[in-house]
Design a protein around this motif. Sequence first.
Motif, PDB file in Angstrom:
ATOM      1  N   LEU A 266       0.870  -1.092  -0.042  1.00  0.00           N
ATOM      2  CA  LEU A 266      -0.213  -0.020  -0.072  1.00  0.00           C
ATOM      3  C   LEU A 266       0.935   1.217  -0.099  1.00  0.00           C
ATOM      4  N   ARG A 267       1.951   1.233   0.756  1.00  0.00           N
ATOM      5  CA  ARG A 267       2.769   2.082   0.661  1.00  0.00           C
ATOM      6  C   ARG A 267       3.397   2.488  -0.678  1.00  0.00           C
ATOM      7  N   ALA A 268       3.763   1.364  -1.281  1.00  0.00           N
ATOM      8  CA  ALA A 268       4.439   1.524  -2.945  1.00  0.00           C
ATOM      9  C   ALA A 268       3.382   2.265  -3.643  1.00  0.00           C
ATOM     10  N   HIS A 270       0.697   4.078  -2.818  1.00  0.00           N
ATOM     11  CA  HIS A 270       0.375   5.258  -2.475  1.00  0.00           C
ATOM     12  C   HIS A 270       1.674   6.368  -2.852  1.00  0.00           C
ATOM     13  N   GLU A 271       2.718   6.084  -2.826  1.00  0.00           N
ATOM     14  CA  GLU A 271       3.902   6.769  -3.368  1.00  0.00           C
ATOM     15  C   GLU A 271       3.782   6.755  -4.976  1.00  0.00           C
ATOM     16  N   ARG A 272       3.363   5.751  -5.653  1.00  0.00           N
ATOM     17  CA  ARG A 272       3.296   5.756  -7.250  1.00  0.00           C
ATOM     18  C   ARG A 272       2.200   6.852  -7.312  1.00  0.00           C
ATOM     19  N   PHE A 273       1.106   6.521  -6.975  1.00  0.00           N
ATOM     20  CA  PHE A 273      -0.095   7.424  -7.399  1.00  0.00           C
ATOM     21  C   PHE A 273       0.261   8.812  -7.128  1.00  0.00           C
ATOM     22  N   SER A 274       0.762   9.054  -5.944  1.00  0.00           N
ATOM     23  CA  SER A 274       1.046  10.559  -5.591  1.00  0.00           C
ATOM     24  C   SER A 274       2.140  11.070  -6.518  1.00  0.00           C
ATOM     25  N   SER A 275       3.029  10.250  -6.845  1.00  0.00           N
ATOM     26  CA  SER A 275       3.957  11.057  -7.748  1.00  0.00           C
ATOM     27  C   SER A 275       3.468  11.287  -9.156  1.00  0.00           C
ATOM     28  N   ILE A 276       2.657  10.399  -9.561  1.00  0.00           N
ATOM     29  CA  ILE A 276       2.144  10.812 -10.762  1.00  0.00           C
ATOM     30  C   ILE A 276       1.032  11.751 -11.029  1.00  0.00           C
ATOM     31  N   GLY A 277       0.295  11.753  -9.792  1.00  0.00           N
ATOM     32  CA  GLY A 277      -0.824  12.932  -9.777  1.00  0.00           C
ATOM     33  C   GLY A 277      -2.116  12.115  -9.885  1.00  0.00           C
ATOM     34  N   MET A 278      -2.403  10.913  -9.450  1.00  0.00           N
ATOM     35  CA  MET A 278      -3.445  10.200  -9.350  1.00  0.00           C
ATOM     36  C   MET A 278      -4.338  10.284  -8.080  1.00  0.00           C
ATOM     37  N   GLU A 279      -4.770  11.380  -7.918  1.00  0.00           N
ATOM     38  CA  GLU A 279      -5.212  11.692  -6.479  1.00  0.00           C
ATOM     39  C   GLU A 279      -6.336  10.698  -5.945  1.00  0.00           C
ATOM     40  N   ARG A 286      -4.420   5.767   0.646  1.00  0.00           N
ATOM     41  CA  ARG A 286      -4.180   6.313   2.010  1.00  0.00           C
ATOM     42  C   ARG A 286      -5.188   5.761   2.863  1.00  0.00           C
ATOM     43  N   ALA A 287      -6.405   5.717   2.633  1.00  0.00           N
ATOM     44  CA  ALA A 287      -7.252   5.033   3.498  1.00  0.00           C
ATOM     45  C   ALA A 287      -7.011   3.523   3.947  1.00  0.00           C
ATOM     46  N   LYS A 295      -0.225   6.136   8.450  1.00  0.00           N
ATOM     47  CA  LYS A 295      -0.865   7.461   7.979  1.00  0.00           C
ATOM     48  C   LYS A 295       0.228   7.590   6.887  1.00  0.00           C
ATOM     49  N   ALA A 296      -0.497   8.188   5.671  1.00  0.00           N
ATOM     50  CA  ALA A 296       0.421   8.702   4.664  1.00  0.00           C
ATOM     51  C   ALA A 296      -0.134  10.084   4.327  1.00  0.00           C
TER      52      ALA A 296
END
Length: 371
Positions: A266-268, A270-279, A286-287, A295-296
């Motif tokens: 899930l951390r991997a 979240h980090e990938r989605f966030s860096s791409i911009g897939m909010e 994150r949930a 927490k993220a």
Amino acid sequence: MAAFTDEASPAQENFRWGWLTTISAKLIWDEDRWQTVSARFLREGRDAGALARLPIDLTDWAFFATWCGDFGAADDAIAELEAITKATGTHIAPYAQMLLAAFRGQTDALPLIESTIRDAGTSGQELGVQWAEWVSAILFNGLGRYDGALASAQRAADETPELQFSPWASTELVEAAVRSARPEVASSALERVVSATAPCNTDWSLGIQARCRALLSEGESAERLYREAIERLSRTRLRPELARAHLLYGEWLRRENRRVDARVQLRAAHERFSSIGMEGFADRARAELQVTGEKARKRTIETRDDLTPQERQIGALARQGLSNPEIGARLFLSPRTVEWHLHNVFTKLGIRSRRELADVLGSAASQLAQA
């Protein structure tokens, strides 16, 4: 596809095939040839000054960039095609805009999607309806609104004016149906995915197949399939698909009460989605992380994300060494307007000259200019 990727084939011969040139690559799940053909035809269209053709090629380039998670390049392509259609008084449906908004998780795209479904349906353009329903399913799955994703994916998967859209929609349908406790619908959709991907033997096709099969599997079989999906998709350019595999694996691990292992996946994700911009998908990851006790943080928007699509496009072209008149000719703007936009770019980025653009605008921002 071998014919279209052959550099010896004349551009004029390729032009007559129009948007069909990349359909074959999508049908055989071949991202390498999709990129090669799309970039080549975009380059040849510019060289030939084919203004009627360029919006089509730019739309397809935006599709590819979005699927690779390069939203900056997709924004640049959209800005350029909008400049061309405005200057020439032509129109192209907002397919690229809808896809990018869905990947970003932007709910304000729903009115555009709904109006496209309504207008395309009224005029008998089932392709437009199917496209809009498919991107709706992506958006709703990202937001965790599985009932909406299920309904949209079913409608998109059941229609077949475009052969590649039905399998793509079926992948969304598998996920939405599993999350909506509709195993019979998920199983039927999986059959469609396997039928479309099994003959292709690419990491894209087999990675997607493994991810979908994992959703309907249990125990060691599910874990093996999730790992296969991650391994295969990690060898592709398709960062969003890889991130989604991490997310689904992490969700499965959490439901198996393997919280420590789930956090890794899930951390991997979240980090990938966030860096791409897939909010939308990032919030979903994150949930899930919060349920595991971790927490993220929300993504911090970088300064360069404050640039408008047109500013990013102009900055990328200036980075490539084009003069203001040359940039203006490509984007149908006056040199004075280009100068004004560049001033805004410099101000927002905190730089004073074109030479500094290379330091603050990464290679992603210049992909479109190089194509």
